[in-house]
Design an enzyme around this catalytic site. Structure first.
Site, PDB file in Angstrom:
ATOM      1  N   ALA A   1       0.840  -1.206   0.000  1.00  0.00           N
ATOM      2  CA  ALA A   1       0.000   0.000   0.000  1.00  0.00           C
ATOM      3  C   ALA A   1       0.870   1.249   0.000  1.00  0.00           C
ATOM      4  CB  ALA A   1      -0.908  -0.011   1.220  1.00  0.00           C
ATOM      5  N   ALA A   2       0.462   2.236  -0.801  1.00  0.00           N
ATOM      6  CA  ALA A   2       1.245   3.476  -0.913  1.00  0.00           C
ATOM      7  C   ALA A   2       1.369   4.164   0.440  1.00  0.00           C
ATOM      8  CB  ALA A   2       0.579   4.396  -1.920  1.00  0.00           C
ATOM      9  N   CYS A   3       0.345   4.029   1.293  1.00  0.00           N
ATOM     10  CA  CYS A   3       0.401   4.729   2.579  1.00  0.00           C
ATOM     11  C   CYS A   3       1.390   4.066   3.541  1.00  0.00           C
ATOM     12  CB  CYS A   3      -0.980   4.847   3.198  1.00  0.00           C
ATOM     13  SG  CYS A   3      -1.881   3.315   3.247  1.00  0.00           S
ATOM     14  N   HIS A   4       1.974   2.942   3.152  1.00  0.00           N
ATOM     15  CA  HIS A   4       2.998   2.310   3.998  1.00  0.00           C
ATOM     16  C   HIS A   4       4.396   2.496   3.419  1.00  0.00           C
ATOM     17  CE1 HIS A   4      -0.223  -0.609   5.696  1.00  0.00           C
ATOM     18  NE2 HIS A   4      -0.292   0.594   6.208  1.00  0.00           N
ATOM     19  N   SER A   5       4.558   3.483   2.529  1.00  0.00           N
ATOM     20  CA  SER A   5       5.826   3.588   1.816  1.00  0.00           C
ATOM     21  C   SER A   5       6.997   3.967   2.728  1.00  0.00           C
ATOM     22  CB  SER A   5       5.700   4.559   0.646  1.00  0.00           C
ATOM     23  OG  SER A   5       5.259   5.791   1.131  1.00  0.00           O
TER      24      SER A   5
END
Ligand SMILES: Cc1ncc(COP(=O)(O)O)c(C=O)c1O
Length: 450
Positions: free
Chosen positions: A384-388
């Protein structure tokens, strides 16, 4: 698709309409395969936004021409979104995006529980206290939801406002199984929220079957009934989504996953009449007071146009993405060898999104973040992008689905889009091969050209 198309830094809107891509300064060819993180805007969407910016700048609540024009665009857009998800225009409430929509559903469920729980109901549930613990509204969700659901649920739990059960996805199917959700239901359960498709594995959840079962239970339970929500962020624009057929009360709609701008909407089956919807904001009465604030007409115009395109071309989009994803999977196996590839998106008996390939190239030193940071062309993510900011840790979603830590650590989430070509796939796979060869891995030797 080349990434100049998706991430052009030249700041020229016209450069994105598919004609003038070569105007961009960055001529390096990049292959964008992160369409689950976000999508570029379709040219027709940009046109609708631009026209609205120029011609529909009036306040939609004003009765003179520019205002009426804006209101007309908003009404049209609401119709297009409703028709995309099988609802009525009055079921669509515009909001900033998926995060807001998901938060609104959870807060509504809690407040509705208390509103509809008189003293009689509380005593029916066993009194204000049960085994020394206060009776709280109970929410069921899963352990593979997006953070906008997971963290909302956790914050309600930590603040003592709700009890929450996070039902584990099956490690065999990668799905949240209906029987597991049903087993978690309590007399004080007020909301069940299970996503339609997972953003990392692409696995489709049995939401329709779940709704049928919960609706049957609701018919036998005293009110308040259990409300049903699904986060449709990843499914809309990739597979057919019909809220009425699913039987949900709420469906989250996220524009930037289907080539629309960064706003969204919430489908509510009869908001305020058949289904409760309690606002988090208070203000000027827009969106029938469910979500006040002067409407963002140009972005709503873009969302409506993108919805129209989905309604018209979904079959074509789905077929294309499915064939490109299959080609990608074949090429990965052909280049690396079947025994070196593990698909984290393949679960027996489960259906998945047409565009999502979650793959690990097996071997020491081949962690996903390391491989991607070595790639010269491929733009993708490990989850997920929010866990980058947490790329060096295996995805908790993959671990929850039973993927072993050493395999999950190597995961690459490759998600293709409407314009991804076989040539893009060839270039991306070659880029991966070259990168793996240079990685400090014992596996590398067998991949070097002989
Ligand atoms: C499954 C899912 N739900 C919700 C969201 C959040 O949507 P937004 O970015 O519009 O807040 C996303 C975005 O990544 C998502 O993938």
């Amino acid at each position: 698709m080349m990434a100049e198309d998706a991430h052009c830094s030249c700041g020229d809107l016209a450069a994105h309409d598919g004609r003038a891509i070569s105007d961009c300064k960055d001529q390096d060819e990049r292959i964008y395969m992160d369409y689950n993180a976000t999508t570029p805007l379709e040219a027709e969407v940009i046109k609708a936004i631009t026209e609205a910016l120029r011609e529909a700048w009036g306040n939609p609540s004003s009765s003179y021409l520019p205002g009426r024009k804006a209101k007309q665009i908003i009404d049209q857009s609401r119709e297009s979104i409703a028709s995309m998800v099988g609802g009525r225009a009055e079921d669509i409430i515009f909001m900033s995006g998926g995060t807001e929509a998901n938060n609104l559903v959870f807060h509504t469920a809690i407040r509705h529980f208390w509103k509809s729980c008189g003293a009689a109901k509380i005593s029916e549930l066993g009194g204000e206290h049960h085994n020394g613990k206060a009776i709280l509204p109970h929410i069921i969700t899963s352990n593979v939801e997006h953070d906008s659901v997971k963290l909302t649920a956790e914050s309600l739990l930590n603040e003592g406002k709700a009890d929450v059960t996070f039902v584990g996805a099956s490690t065999v199917t990668g799905r949240v199984e209906v029987e597991d959700v049903l087993a978690a239901i309590r007399p004080n359960t007020c909301l069940i929220s299970v996503m339609l498709a997972n953003n990392e594995t692409g696995v489709l959840m049995p939401v329709k079957e779940l709704c049928v079962r919960v609706r049957a239970l609701n018919a036998q339970r005293p009110s308040p009934r259990i409300l049903l929500h699904t986060d449709g962020a990843q499914a809309i624009g990739k597979v057919q989504v019909n809220a009425q057929e699913l039987g949900v009360d709420y469906l989250t709609i996220v524009g930037h996953k289907f080539y629309a701008p960064r706003i969204g909407a919430l489908y509510v089956n009869g908001p305020g009449t058949l289904t409760p919807l309690l606002p988090m904001f208070f203000g000027g009465g827009q969106e029938r007071n469910f979500r006040p604030g002067t409407e963002n007409t140009p972005m709503i115009a873009g969302l409506g146009k993108a919805a129209e395109l989905v309604s018209l071309h979904l079959h074509e989009y789905e077929t294309h993405m499915d064939s490109i994803r299959q080609y990608l999977e074949q090429q990965l196996q052909a280049v690396f060898g079947k025994e070196k590839i593990h698909f984290n998106s393949h679960f027996p008996g489960s259906e998945t999104l047409p565009n999502t390939c979650n793959v690990s190239i097996l071997g020491a030193g081949l962690q996903g973040w390391k491989v991607l940071s070595g790639c010269r062309k491929l733009l993708a993510s490990v989850g997920a992008a929010c866990h980058s900011d947490r790329v060096d840790r295996p995805s908790h979603i993959l671990l929850s689905c039973g993927i072993p830590p050493e395999v999950a650590a190597n995961a690459l989430r490759l998600s293709v889009g409407r314009t991804t070509t076989k040539r893009d796939v060839d270039l991306a796979v070659e880029d991966l091969r070259e990168t793996v060869v240079t990685c400090d891995s014992p596996e590398a030797e067998s991949l070097s050209p002989q």
